[in-house]
Design a protein around this motif. Structure first.
Motif, short mmCIF file in Angstrom:
data_model
loop_
_atom_site.label_atom_id
_atom_site.label_comp_id
_atom_site.label_asym_id
_atom_site.label_seq_id
_atom_site.Cartn_x
_atom_site.Cartn_y
_atom_site.Cartn_z
N PRO A 134 74.33 27.81 -18.11
CA PRO A 134 74.23 26.84 -16.88
C PRO A 134 73.67 25.63 -17.15
CG PRO A 134 73.55 29.21 -16.70
CD PRO A 134 73.74 28.90 -18.26
N ILE A 135 74.21 24.62 -16.23
CA ILE A 135 73.65 23.32 -16.08
C ILE A 135 72.69 23.24 -15.25
CG2 ILE A 135 74.15 20.90 -15.72
CD1 ILE A 135 76.94 21.56 -16.98
N PHE A 136 72.88 24.08 -14.07
CA PHE A 136 72.13 24.21 -12.92
C PHE A 136 72.50 25.39 -11.90
CE2 PHE A 136 74.91 20.76 -11.55
CZ PHE A 136 75.40 21.22 -10.51
N CYS A 137 71.76 25.88 -11.22
CA CYS A 137 71.79 27.14 -10.40
C CYS A 137 71.82 26.82 -8.95
CB CYS A 137 71.28 28.21 -11.19
SG CYS A 137 71.94 29.99 -10.49
N GLU A 138 72.70 26.95 -8.15
CA GLU A 138 72.40 26.76 -6.51
C GLU A 138 72.20 25.41 -6.34
OE1 GLU A 138 73.65 29.05 -4.20
OE2 GLU A 138 74.54 29.77 -6.07
N GLN A 139 72.61 24.63 -6.99
CA GLN A 139 72.27 23.04 -6.46
C GLN A 139 73.16 22.73 -5.37
OE1 GLN A 139 70.06 20.86 -7.82
NE2 GLN A 139 70.85 19.57 -6.20
N SER A 140 72.77 22.33 -4.29
CA SER A 140 73.29 21.75 -3.30
C SER A 140 74.22 20.27 -3.45
CB SER A 140 72.46 21.73 -1.91
OG SER A 140 72.53 22.96 -1.52
N LEU A 141 75.32 19.91 -3.16
CA LEU A 141 75.84 18.64 -3.51
C LEU A 141 76.43 18.19 -2.08
CD1 LEU A 141 77.54 19.28 -6.78
CD2 LEU A 141 75.31 18.40 -6.34
N VAL A 142 75.92 16.94 -1.70
CA VAL A 142 76.76 16.50 -0.42
C VAL A 142 77.06 15.01 -0.84
CG1 VAL A 142 75.81 15.59 1.95
CG2 VAL A 142 74.66 17.64 0.90
N SER A 143 78.40 15.01 -0.25
CA SER A 143 79.10 13.72 -0.38
C SER A 143 78.77 12.71 0.97
CB SER A 143 80.92 13.99 -0.10
OG SER A 143 81.31 12.62 -0.11
N GLU A 144 78.21 11.59 0.43
CA GLU A 144 77.93 10.61 1.50
C GLU A 144 79.15 9.78 1.99
OE1 GLU A 144 74.82 9.21 2.45
OE2 GLU A 144 73.79 10.91 1.45
N ILE A 145 80.46 9.84 1.27
CA ILE A 145 81.59 9.49 1.69
C ILE A 145 82.22 10.30 2.69
CG2 ILE A 145 83.92 8.69 0.72
CD1 ILE A 145 82.77 8.07 -1.90
N TYR A 146 82.61 11.59 2.31
CA TYR A 146 83.28 12.52 3.02
C TYR A 146 82.52 13.44 4.20
CZ TYR A 146 86.67 11.36 -0.16
OH TYR A 146 87.79 10.84 -1.21
N LYS A 147 81.10 13.21 4.03
CA LYS A 147 79.97 13.68 4.99
C LYS A 147 80.06 15.26 4.96
CE LYS A 147 79.34 9.28 7.25
NZ LYS A 147 79.01 8.86 5.95
N PHE A 148 80.19 15.95 3.82
CA PHE A 148 80.12 17.20 3.83
C PHE A 148 79.49 17.93 2.44
CE2 PHE A 148 84.39 16.63 2.10
CZ PHE A 148 84.37 17.69 0.92
N VAL A 189 74.88 17.47 7.80
CA VAL A 189 76.50 17.92 7.63
C VAL A 189 76.91 19.09 7.28
CG1 VAL A 189 76.60 15.55 6.82
CG2 VAL A 189 76.14 17.09 5.16
N PRO A 190 77.86 19.62 7.75
CA PRO A 190 78.42 20.98 7.48
C PRO A 190 78.71 21.17 6.12
CG PRO A 190 80.20 19.72 8.32
CD PRO A 190 79.00 18.61 8.32
N GLY A 191 78.44 22.56 5.56
CA GLY A 191 78.73 22.77 4.26
C GLY A 191 80.13 23.35 4.12
N ALA A 192 80.56 23.84 2.82
CA ALA A 192 81.91 24.22 2.50
C ALA A 192 82.23 25.60 3.52
CB ALA A 192 82.07 24.50 1.05
N THR A 193 81.29 26.37 3.67
CA THR A 193 81.64 27.65 4.21
C THR A 193 82.00 27.20 5.83
OG1 THR A 193 80.20 28.91 2.84
CG2 THR A 193 80.86 29.89 5.15
N THR A 194 81.13 26.38 6.36
CA THR A 194 81.32 26.07 7.81
C THR A 194 82.69 25.29 7.99
OG1 THR A 194 79.02 25.90 8.09
CG2 THR A 194 80.55 24.72 9.73
N ILE A 195 83.02 24.51 7.03
CA ILE A 195 84.33 23.88 7.13
C ILE A 195 85.54 24.73 6.86
CG2 ILE A 195 85.93 22.11 5.87
CD1 ILE A 195 83.34 20.43 5.29
N CYS A 196 85.51 25.72 6.02
CA CYS A 196 86.52 26.61 5.84
C CYS A 196 86.72 27.51 6.91
CB CYS A 196 86.15 27.55 4.47
SG CYS A 196 86.54 26.63 2.99
N GLY A 197 85.52 27.91 7.94
CA GLY A 197 85.48 28.60 9.08
C GLY A 197 86.48 28.18 9.93
N GLN A 198 86.55 26.90 9.92
CA GLN A 198 87.57 26.23 11.02
C GLN A 198 89.02 26.34 10.80
OE1 GLN A 198 85.74 24.79 13.67
NE2 GLN A 198 84.17 25.80 12.72
#
Length: 143
Positions: free
Chosen positions: A129-143, A41-50
């Protein structure tokens, strides 16, 4: 330069601005985002690039009128931003960072901003910090 940890370093004397024709090297370390079933799935940067960004045309035109190559400028500032981010992450996680792929001038510029902007901000705020550079993906919105 090798690996270095940004915890007990001294303030750089000055900011060195690289000439416009210099480019820094950094491999693309983007995380690959996938759903539980393995679908990429695309990341936020890819989506914003559109998104439509008409203001960028005026901005690029203004730089061009000043004799600034927009591509070189954006590459240079992107490298600086990535390097500053990397240094801050190293500081927060207390882990060494390998800067051998960067030019010394870029490292000095990033360190200048780190010590003159981030560190004073951090001293004024309680950073836990709780965590650093943790990738999060939505199974619902698919990004």
């Amino acid at each position: 330069m090798g690996k270095i940890t940004y915890n007990d370093l001294s303030l750089p004397d000055k900011l060195n601005i690289p000439s416009q024709n210099e480019e820094s090297k950094k491999e693309d370390n983007k995380p690959k985002l996938v759903l539980k079933d393995g679908t990429k799935v695309p990341g936020a940067t890819t989506i914003c690039g559109q998104l439509d960004k008409p203001f960028l045309v005026k901005w690029a035109n203004r730089l061009g009128k000043q004799g600034i190559d927009v591509t070189e400028y954006t590459n240079s500032t992107a490298t600086l931003g990535t390097l500053i981010h990397t240094i801050i992450e190293s500081h927060i996680t207390k882990t060494p960072v390998d800067l051998t792929d960067y030019k010394e001038e870029d490292i000095q510029n990033a360190e200048y901003f780190f010590f003159n902007n981030y560190m004073p901000w951090e001293k004024q705020h309680k950073v836990e910090p709780i965590f650093c550079e943790q990738s999060l993906v939505s199974e619902i919105y698919k990004f």
